[in-house]
Design a protein around this motif. Structure first.
Motif, PDB file in Angstrom:
ATOM      1  N   ASP A 100       0.806  -1.227   0.000  1.00 30.57           N
ATOM      2  CA  ASP A 100       0.000   0.000   0.000  1.00 30.57           C
ATOM      3  C   ASP A 100       0.839   1.278   0.000  1.00 30.57           C
ATOM      4  OD1 ASP A 100      -2.349  -1.580   0.143  1.00 30.57           O
ATOM      5  OD2 ASP A 100      -2.137  -1.701   2.330  1.00 30.57           O
ATOM      6  N   LYS A 101       2.122   1.177  -0.310  1.00 25.64           N
ATOM      7  CA  LYS A 101       2.968   2.352  -0.420  1.00 25.64           C
ATOM      8  C   LYS A 101       3.164   2.701  -1.897  1.00 25.64           C
ATOM      9  CE  LYS A 101       5.633   2.206   3.888  1.00 25.64           C
ATOM     10  NZ  LYS A 101       4.682   1.371   4.615  1.00 25.64           N
ATOM     11  N   SER A 102       3.241   3.970  -2.184  1.00 27.06           N
ATOM     12  CA  SER A 102       3.522   4.413  -3.555  1.00 27.06           C
ATOM     13  C   SER A 102       4.983   4.136  -3.881  1.00 27.06           C
ATOM     14  CB  SER A 102       3.220   5.897  -3.714  1.00 27.06           C
ATOM     15  OG  SER A 102       4.166   6.668  -2.982  1.00 27.06           O
ATOM     16  N   ILE A 103       5.323   4.193  -5.135  1.00 21.74           N
ATOM     17  CA  ILE A 103       6.719   3.956  -5.520  1.00 21.74           C
ATOM     18  C   ILE A 103       7.614   5.053  -4.947  1.00 21.74           C
ATOM     19  CG2 ILE A 103       6.499   5.166  -7.742  1.00 21.74           C
ATOM     20  CD1 ILE A 103       8.677   2.057  -6.927  1.00 21.74           C
ATOM     21  N   GLN A 104       7.117   6.290  -4.866  1.00 20.99           N
ATOM     22  CA  GLN A 104       7.918   7.370  -4.290  1.00 20.99           C
ATOM     23  C   GLN A 104       8.175   7.122  -2.804  1.00 20.99           C
ATOM     24  OE1 GLN A 104       5.270   7.849  -6.261  1.00 20.99           O
ATOM     25  NE2 GLN A 104       5.963   9.136  -7.982  1.00 20.99           N
ATOM     26  N   GLU A 105       7.163   6.647  -2.082  1.00 17.49           N
ATOM     27  CA  GLU A 105       7.338   6.349  -0.661  1.00 17.49           C
ATOM     28  C   GLU A 105       8.356   5.238  -0.453  1.00 17.49           C
ATOM     29  OE1 GLU A 105       2.999   7.415   1.292  1.00 17.49           O
ATOM     30  OE2 GLU A 105       3.228   5.543   0.172  1.00 17.49           O
ATOM     31  N   ILE A 106       8.317   4.235  -1.305  1.00 20.46           N
ATOM     32  CA  ILE A 106       9.273   3.133  -1.206  1.00 20.46           C
ATOM     33  C   ILE A 106      10.691   3.643  -1.426  1.00 20.46           C
ATOM     34  CG2 ILE A 106      10.060   0.998  -2.301  1.00 20.46           C
ATOM     35  CD1 ILE A 106       7.118   0.355  -2.883  1.00 20.46           C
ATOM     36  N   GLY A 122      13.976   0.905  -7.877  1.00 21.47           N
ATOM     37  CA  GLY A 122      14.663   1.885  -8.721  1.00 21.47           C
ATOM     38  C   GLY A 122      14.517   1.566 -10.189  1.00 21.47           C
ATOM     39  N   GLY A 123      14.692   0.289 -10.530  1.00 23.66           N
ATOM     40  CA  GLY A 123      14.542  -0.115 -11.925  1.00 23.66           C
ATOM     41  C   GLY A 123      13.158   0.170 -12.456  1.00 23.66           C
ATOM     42  N   TYR A 124      12.145  -0.046 -11.624  1.00 27.16           N
ATOM     43  CA  TYR A 124      10.764   0.220 -12.050  1.00 27.16           C
ATOM     44  C   TYR A 124      10.515   1.716 -12.242  1.00 27.16           C
ATOM     45  CZ  TYR A 124       5.767   0.953 -11.856  1.00 27.16           C
ATOM     46  OH  TYR A 124       4.489   1.375 -12.140  1.00 27.16           O
ATOM     47  N   PHE A 125      10.872   2.515 -11.234  1.00 28.14           N
ATOM     48  CA  PHE A 125      10.620   3.954 -11.318  1.00 28.14           C
ATOM     49  C   PHE A 125      11.407   4.594 -12.456  1.00 28.14           C
ATOM     50  CE2 PHE A 125      11.783   8.324 -10.436  1.00 28.14           C
ATOM     51  CZ  PHE A 125      10.575   8.913 -10.070  1.00 28.14           C
ATOM     52  N   ASN A 126      12.689   4.259 -12.548  1.00 37.88           N
ATOM     53  CA  ASN A 126      13.557   4.879 -13.554  1.00 37.88           C
ATOM     54  C   ASN A 126      13.069   4.587 -14.964  1.00 37.88           C
ATOM     55  OD1 ASN A 126      14.942   5.387 -11.217  1.00 37.88           O
ATOM     56  ND2 ASN A 126      16.773   4.224 -11.761  1.00 37.88           N
ATOM     57  N   HIS A 127      12.740   3.319 -15.228  1.00 40.87           N
ATOM     58  CA  HIS A 127      12.283   2.957 -16.570  1.00 40.87           C
ATOM     59  C   HIS A 127      10.895   3.523 -16.874  1.00 40.87           C
ATOM     60  CE1 HIS A 127      15.612   0.002 -16.428  1.00 40.87           C
ATOM     61  NE2 HIS A 127      15.581   0.145 -17.745  1.00 40.87           N
ATOM     62  N   SER A 128      10.040   3.599 -15.859  1.00 44.61           N
ATOM     63  CA  SER A 128       8.710   4.169 -16.083  1.00 44.61           C
ATOM     64  C   SER A 128       8.818   5.618 -16.543  1.00 44.61           C
ATOM     65  CB  SER A 128       7.876   4.083 -14.797  1.00 44.61           C
ATOM     66  OG  SER A 128       7.610   2.747 -14.449  1.00 44.61           O
ATOM     67  N   LYS A 246       4.712  19.748 -17.976  1.00 48.03           N
ATOM     68  CA  LYS A 246       3.530  19.486 -17.147  1.00 48.03           C
ATOM     69  C   LYS A 246       3.946  18.942 -15.789  1.00 48.03           C
ATOM     70  CE  LYS A 246      -0.919  17.078 -17.231  1.00 48.03           C
ATOM     71  NZ  LYS A 246      -1.806  16.172 -18.006  1.00 48.03           N
ATOM     72  N   LYS A 247       4.933  18.042 -15.772  1.00 47.54           N
ATOM     73  CA  LYS A 247       5.430  17.510 -14.507  1.00 47.54           C
ATOM     74  C   LYS A 247       5.983  18.638 -13.635  1.00 47.54           C
ATOM     75  CE  LYS A 247       6.562  12.744 -15.804  1.00 47.54           C
ATOM     76  NZ  LYS A 247       5.775  12.140 -14.699  1.00 47.54           N
ATOM     77  N   TYR A 248       6.692  19.547 -14.253  1.00 47.25           N
ATOM     78  CA  TYR A 248       7.244  20.678 -13.508  1.00 47.25           C
ATOM     79  C   TYR A 248       6.121  21.580 -12.984  1.00 47.25           C
ATOM     80  CZ  TYR A 248       9.891  24.887 -12.407  1.00 47.25           C
ATOM     81  OH  TYR A 248      10.426  25.977 -11.763  1.00 47.25           O
ATOM     82  N   ASN A 249       5.145  21.858 -13.810  1.00 47.10           N
ATOM     83  CA  ASN A 249       4.048  22.750 -13.426  1.00 47.10           C
ATOM     84  C   ASN A 249       3.204  22.177 -12.291  1.00 47.10           C
ATOM     85  OD1 ASN A 249       4.900  24.423 -15.485  1.00 47.10           O
ATOM     86  ND2 ASN A 249       3.302  23.789 -16.921  1.00 47.10           N
ATOM     87  N   ASN A 250       2.992  20.870 -12.320  1.00 51.09           N
ATOM     88  CA  ASN A 250       2.119  20.218 -11.342  1.00 51.09           C
ATOM     89  C   ASN A 250       2.864  19.677 -10.128  1.00 51.09           C
ATOM     90  OD1 ASN A 250       0.022  20.713 -13.126  1.00 51.09           O
ATOM     91  ND2 ASN A 250       0.104  18.673 -14.038  1.00 51.09           N
ATOM     92  N   LEU A 251       4.134  20.014 -10.037  1.00 51.83           N
ATOM     93  CA  LEU A 251       4.985  19.377  -9.033  1.00 51.83           C
ATOM     94  C   LEU A 251       4.595  19.780  -7.609  1.00 51.83           C
ATOM     95  CD1 LEU A 251       7.478  17.583  -8.570  1.00 51.83           C
ATOM     96  CD2 LEU A 251       8.844  19.657  -8.638  1.00 51.83           C
ATOM     97  N   SER A 252       4.448  18.740  -6.780  1.00 56.68           N
ATOM     98  CA  SER A 252       4.388  18.944  -5.336  1.00 56.68           C
ATOM     99  C   SER A 252       5.748  18.495  -4.827  1.00 56.68           C
ATOM    100  CB  SER A 252       3.286  18.098  -4.713  1.00 56.68           C
ATOM    101  OG  SER A 252       2.032  18.498  -5.196  1.00 56.68           O
ATOM    102  N   THR A 253       6.564  19.437  -4.374  1.00 55.50           N
ATOM    103  CA  THR A 253       7.949  19.129  -4.052  1.00 55.50           C
ATOM    104  C   THR A 253       8.032  18.075  -2.965  1.00 55.50           C
ATOM    105  OG1 THR A 253       8.572  21.374  -4.622  1.00 55.50           O
ATOM    106  CG2 THR A 253      10.168  20.102  -3.326  1.00 55.50           C
ATOM    107  N   ILE A 254       8.805  17.011  -3.250  1.00 56.38           N
ATOM    108  CA  ILE A 254       9.066  15.969  -2.266  1.00 56.38           C
ATOM    109  C   ILE A 254      10.402  16.287  -1.612  1.00 56.38           C
ATOM    110  CG2 ILE A 254       9.491  13.502  -1.941  1.00 56.38           C
ATOM    111  CD1 ILE A 254       7.735  13.013  -4.357  1.00 56.38           C
ATOM    112  N   ASN A 255      10.429  16.255  -0.319  1.00 55.99           N
ATOM    113  CA  ASN A 255      11.662  16.555   0.409  1.00 55.99           C
ATOM    114  C   ASN A 255      12.308  15.251   0.859  1.00 55.99           C
ATOM    115  OD1 ASN A 255      13.723  17.581   1.907  1.00 55.99           O
ATOM    116  ND2 ASN A 255      12.454  18.628   3.433  1.00 55.99           N
ATOM    117  N   PRO A 256      13.245  14.701   0.084  1.00 53.63           N
ATOM    118  CA  PRO A 256      13.817  13.410   0.427  1.00 53.63           C
ATOM    119  C   PRO A 256      14.861  13.493   1.544  1.00 53.63           C
ATOM    120  CG  PRO A 256      14.748  14.218  -1.618  1.00 53.63           C
ATOM    121  CD  PRO A 256      13.801  15.250  -1.152  1.00 53.63           C
ATOM    122  N   GLN A 257      14.388  13.434   2.769  1.00 50.16           N
ATOM    123  CA  GLN A 257      15.289  13.485   3.918  1.00 50.16           C
ATOM    124  C   GLN A 257      15.539  12.075   4.456  1.00 50.16           C
ATOM    125  OE1 GLN A 257      16.877  16.092   4.983  1.00 50.16           O
ATOM    126  NE2 GLN A 257      15.885  17.572   3.621  1.00 50.16           N
TER     127      GLN A 257
END
Length: 257
Positions: A100-106, A122-128, A246-257
């Motif tokens: 139930d986690k998104s790929i970004q959360e993972i 990483g392989g999934y997200f990068n290739h997608s 469009k990705k840039y315009n709609n971006l909700s900044t993720i803070n990867p800490q």
């Protein structure tokens, strides 16, 4: 004596005519005709199940030629990308903590102890993202908001393009080149090794990716051999800047800490 010579002459003619009548006509083979290679249909490529699905490309495998040939695209999409996706789904199904986690959360949370999860996620997200931002036809430059940001952070689009391609060509070994938005809302170009990406905790430059190009040899070797520069210059022209904008315009900044 003359009669003997005449008889021999007529006998020779008789056998000569007979031999000629026994000749068999031999058909020479027609010149070989080169036919175009037939590729599969990307829409027929399916995962074996699970939460994550392939990004569906809306063009045939050979539509990106001559930058990327059809054979490369088919292997890359229907074999390598599919394998990463299936492996990620299989891991998630047997590890309840990651369900139930998104790929970004993972990607934000995965550490070095979960080697398989880190590599396959990483392989999934990068290739997608890679397949999503490629297109046979598209705008050659970003739209106004992203174009303005590129000019602010890189002086001009031409300078950004040269820097992006140069960073890709300088990268040693397998990996990726990225355009990311940092937590300070700045655009930065970075590279990563293997299947790592800028969302992970150990990224050299952390940020939200809006553009990437695959630098693994499997993405270009069949077409360009070891000439990565030819590949990066050619594939840069296939970027769907409308989508990246469009990705840039709609971006909700993720803070990867």
């Amino acid at each position: 004596m003359k009669k003997s010579y005449l008889i021999l002459f007529f006998i020779f003619l008789l056998f000569s005519c007979k031999n000629e009548s026994d000749l068999v006509e031999v058909q020479l083979p027609e010149p070989e005709i080169k036919t175009s290679t037939t590729f599969g249909n990307p829409n027929n490529v399916k995962t074996t199940g699970g939460h994550f699905r392939l990004f569906k490309i809306n063009y045939p495998y050979d539509a990106l030629e001559p930058a990327i040939n059809g054979e490369t695209m088919e292997i890359h999409y229907s074999k390598l990308y599919l394998n990463y996706t299936n492996a990620l789904n299989n891991f998630i199904e047997t590890n309840a903590d990651w369900k139930d986690k998104s790929i970004q959360e993972i990607l934000l949370k995965v550490g070095d102890k979960e080697v398989d999860l880190k590599n396959n996620a990483g392989g999934y997200f990068n290739h997608s993202l890679y397949f999503e931002i490629l297109t046979p036809k598209g705008d050659k430059k970003p739209t106004e908001k992203l174009s303005k940001a590129i000019n602010e952070d890189f002086v001009s689009f031409a300078i950004f393009k040269n820097k992006f391609i140069n960073e890709a060509n300088k990268h040693n070994g397998s990996g990726w080149v990225w355009l990311v938005v940092t937590k300070n809302d700045k655009l930065e170009i970075t590279t990563s090794n293997n299947e790592k990406n800028p969302l992970m905790y150990d990224a050299t430059v952390k940020g939200t990716p809006i553009l990437c190009l695959d630098l693994w040899e499997h993405s270009y070797y069949l077409k360009h051999k070891n000439n990565k520069k030819a590949y990066t210059e050619a594939i840069f022209e296939l970027i769907n800047w409308s989508l990246v904008s469009k990705k840039y315009n709609n971006l909700s900044t993720i803070n990867p800490q």
